[in-house]
Design a protein around this motif. Structure first.
Motif, PDB file in Angstrom:
ATOM      1  N   SER C  78       0.835  -1.197   0.000  1.00 35.39           N
ATOM      2  CA  SER C  78       0.000   0.000   0.000  1.00 35.39           C
ATOM      3  C   SER C  78       0.865   1.241   0.000  1.00 35.39           C
ATOM      4  O   SER C  78       1.619   1.479   0.935  1.00 35.39           O
ATOM      5  CB  SER C  78      -0.899  -0.010   1.242  1.00 35.39           C
ATOM      6  OG  SER C  78      -1.422   1.271   1.494  1.00 35.39           O
ATOM      7  N   SER C  80      -0.031   4.278   0.388  1.00 36.85           N
ATOM      8  CA  SER C  80      -0.447   5.163   1.487  1.00 36.85           C
ATOM      9  C   SER C  80       0.198   4.724   2.800  1.00 36.85           C
ATOM     10  O   SER C  80       0.772   5.532   3.535  1.00 36.85           O
ATOM     11  CB  SER C  80      -1.966   5.139   1.623  1.00 36.85           C
ATOM     12  OG  SER C  80      -2.586   5.492   0.419  1.00 36.85           O
ATOM     13  N   LEU C  81       0.086   3.426   3.080  1.00 35.46           N
ATOM     14  CA  LEU C  81       0.609   2.921   4.343  1.00 35.46           C
ATOM     15  C   LEU C  81       2.130   2.991   4.364  1.00 35.46           C
ATOM     16  O   LEU C  81       2.737   3.356   5.373  1.00 35.46           O
ATOM     17  CB  LEU C  81       0.138   1.478   4.557  1.00 35.46           C
ATOM     18  CG  LEU C  81       0.399   0.861   5.930  1.00 35.46           C
ATOM     19  CD1 LEU C  81      -0.254   1.671   7.036  1.00 35.46           C
ATOM     20  CD2 LEU C  81      -0.111  -0.580   5.964  1.00 35.46           C
ATOM     21  N   ARG C  83       4.104   5.080   2.835  1.00 36.86           N
ATOM     22  CA  ARG C  83       4.550   6.466   3.027  1.00 36.86           C
ATOM     23  C   ARG C  83       4.419   6.858   4.496  1.00 36.86           C
ATOM     24  O   ARG C  83       5.304   7.473   5.082  1.00 36.86           O
ATOM     25  CB  ARG C  83       3.721   7.392   2.154  1.00 36.86           C
ATOM     26  CG  ARG C  83       4.086   8.849   2.329  1.00 36.86           C
ATOM     27  CD  ARG C  83       3.373   9.679   1.301  1.00 36.86           C
ATOM     28  NE  ARG C  83       3.287  11.053   1.711  1.00 36.86           N
ATOM     29  CZ  ARG C  83       3.467  12.081   0.888  1.00 36.86           C
ATOM     30  NH1 ARG C  83       3.743  11.880  -0.363  1.00 36.86           N
ATOM     31  NH2 ARG C  83       3.343  13.308   1.326  1.00 36.86           N
ATOM     32  N   TYR C  84       3.279   6.490   5.101  1.00 36.91           N
ATOM     33  CA  TYR C  84       3.035   6.831   6.502  1.00 36.91           C
ATOM     34  C   TYR C  84       4.069   6.178   7.408  1.00 36.91           C
ATOM     35  O   TYR C  84       4.663   6.825   8.281  1.00 36.91           O
ATOM     36  CB  TYR C  84       1.629   6.373   6.887  1.00 36.91           C
ATOM     37  CG  TYR C  84       1.255   6.670   8.316  1.00 36.91           C
ATOM     38  CD1 TYR C  84       1.316   5.683   9.305  1.00 36.91           C
ATOM     39  CD2 TYR C  84       0.837   7.935   8.703  1.00 36.91           C
ATOM     40  CE1 TYR C  84       0.975   5.945  10.615  1.00 36.91           C
ATOM     41  CE2 TYR C  84       0.493   8.211  10.018  1.00 36.91           C
ATOM     42  CZ  TYR C  84       0.565   7.209  10.957  1.00 36.91           C
ATOM     43  OH  TYR C  84       0.230   7.471  12.259  1.00 36.91           O
TER      44      TYR C  84
END
Lengths: 32, 114, 94
Positions: C78, C80-81, C83-84
């Motif tokens: 993911s 998004s995940l 990057r976080y």
């Protein structure tokens, strides 16, 4: 946890409800 | 021998498997995942339009309450977890007020663990 | 071992309750006890998935200590995940 809770909340709100029930968590479970 | 299909194999694929407009079948796609608490960084799929058949991950979830027969490859641990959670949800579906899960686990709570 | 697992589960359940309460206040919505129990069970099981993967990643790297690179690998599917987690990892490193 926050993501699961927030998705459950969105699902409940999409059904015009002000309470997240287990059904809402169930609906978002597969994609989660 | 090569990664690429031979022209005979390509012809066979095109004839038997390739989805064409004349098949009257929409291209199946998975729904775009949307994060509530993270920045959405996933690429927006090109064909999120009406002429794609959006598959549902949740429509058949109620039937995913037991491991179905397998052939050569067994179910994953993740699959068994999913089944167990679905079973738990089914058992708790009609509970009102007090939660059996909470009542069962509460005695083990040790605030030093938090 | 069972007692240890139940204590862990209870700790997760309590924490999930607290985090859900934060979301509830933010979204102005309530969570039923059963919905919190479901999220807690999902979380606990997902932790088991994570733990097995992390151990495997470390072993593959011939290490006996799981590190942040292993955790980043968990998030690889993911954007998004990933990057976080990468941002969090850099913050922690600082």
């Amino acid at each position: 946890v926050r993501e699961a809770a927030a998705r459950g909340a969105r699902q409940a709100q999409a059904e015009d409800l002000d309470r997240v029930d287990i059904e809402h968590v169930e609906k978002v479970l597969p994609q989660l | 021998e090569n990664w690429c299909l031979t022209s005979e194999e390509f012809e066979e694929w095109s004839r038997i498997y390739k989805l064409k407009e004349s098949d009257g079948v929409k291209e199946p796609i998975l729904p775009q995942s949307h994060f509530e608490t993270l920045e959405n960084m996933e690429e927006i799929a090109a064909s999120q339009a009406e002429d794609a058949h959006k598959l549902s991950l949740s429509e058949w979830r109620l039937w995913q309450n037991r491991p179905f027969p397998t052939h050569l490859v067994d179910h994953s641990a993740r699959c068994f977890h999913f089944i167990d959670v679905m079973e738990m949800i089914e058992l708790m579906r009609h509970e009102e007020g007090d939660c059996s899960y909470e009542l069962e686990i509460q005695p083990y709570l040790n605030m030093n663990d938090i | 071992r069972l007692l240890h697992t139940q204590r862990l589960k209870a700790a997760v359940h309590y924490t999930v309750g607290c985090l859900s309460q934060e979301v509830a206040e933010d979204k102005e919505i309530q969570f039923s006890k059963q919905s919190i129990a479901a999220i807690s069970e999902i979380t606990f099981r997902q932790c088991e998935n994570f733990a097995k993967d992390l151990e495997m990643f470390a072993r593959h790297g011939k290490r006996t200590i799981i590190n942040t690179e292993d955790v980043k690998l968990l998030a690889r599917r993911s954007n998004s995940l990933l990057r976080y987690i990468t941002q969090k990892s850099e913050e922690l490193a600082l």
